[in-house]
Each structure stands twice: as structure tokens, then as C-alpha cells.
Design a protein around this motif. Sequence first.
Motif, PDB file in Angstrom:
ATOM      1  N   THR A  81       0.832  -1.202   0.000  1.00 30.40           N
ATOM      2  CA  THR A  81       0.000   0.000   0.000  1.00 30.40           C
ATOM      3  C   THR A  81       0.866   1.251   0.000  1.00 30.40           C
ATOM      4  N   GLN A 125      -4.212   9.635  -7.425  1.00 31.90           N
ATOM      5  CA  GLN A 125      -5.197   8.569  -7.557  1.00 31.90           C
ATOM      6  C   GLN A 125      -5.548   7.998  -6.171  1.00 31.90           C
ATOM      7  N   SER A 126      -4.560   7.867  -5.327  1.00 36.82           N
ATOM      8  CA  SER A 126      -4.790   7.368  -3.969  1.00 36.82           C
ATOM      9  C   SER A 126      -5.665   8.332  -3.179  1.00 36.82           C
ATOM     10  N   ASN A 156       1.390   6.628  -6.875  1.00 40.06           N
ATOM     11  CA  ASN A 156       0.165   7.232  -7.404  1.00 40.06           C
ATOM     12  C   ASN A 156      -0.526   8.092  -6.344  1.00 40.06           C
ATOM     13  N   TYR A 196       2.259   1.787  -3.448  1.00 42.12           N
ATOM     14  CA  TYR A 196       1.238   2.239  -4.383  1.00 42.12           C
ATOM     15  C   TYR A 196       0.921   3.723  -4.169  1.00 42.12           C
ATOM     16  N   VAL A 197       0.759   4.123  -2.914  1.00 39.16           N
ATOM     17  CA  VAL A 197       0.432   5.519  -2.623  1.00 39.16           C
ATOM     18  C   VAL A 197       1.583   6.432  -3.031  1.00 39.16           C
ATOM     19  N   ALA A 220      -9.341   7.543  -1.661  1.00 37.45           N
ATOM     20  CA  ALA A 220      -9.607   7.747  -0.229  1.00 37.45           C
ATOM     21  C   ALA A 220     -10.819   8.660  -0.040  1.00 37.45           C
TER      22      ALA A 220
END
Length: 74
Positions: A47, A57-58, A54, A50-51, A62
Motif C-alpha cells: 500500500t 489517484q490514492s 500514485n 502504491y500511494v 480515499a
Amino acid sequence: MGMLNKATTRVHGALDQVADAAAPAAQWLEEHGEALNASGQKLMVRTRKYVTANPLQSLGMALAAGYLISRLTR
């Protein structure tokens, strides 16, 4: 005094039932706790990556999740 003894006996019986019901769950957690912890750590690392890769997008996901949760809990 007799009613107090009866109430105490019933409370002890109920507590014994709760302890007996919780014992299998405690045993399962004892056996699988390490694997669950390792899986949680892997998920956290993925996670975080990924954050970091991106961020916008994250943030959008959220916000959408927060909006949906707020609508469902009303």
C-alpha cells in the motif's frame, strides 16, 4: 444469602461458557498469529508503495471511500 449464592453460581456458569466458547478462537489465533501479522506487514508495504507511486489517484480513492462510508452510516 441463598439468592446471592444462586446468582453467583449462575454468573460463574455464564463466565465458564464464555471462556469455553472463546478458547477455540484463542487457539486459532495463537497458531496463525504470525502468518496474519506477516500478511498485514506485506499489505502495508504494498500500500505504501502504491500511494507513493500514485498520490493523486490514492487521494481520489480515499475521498471516494470516505464519501461512500459516510453515506452508508447515516
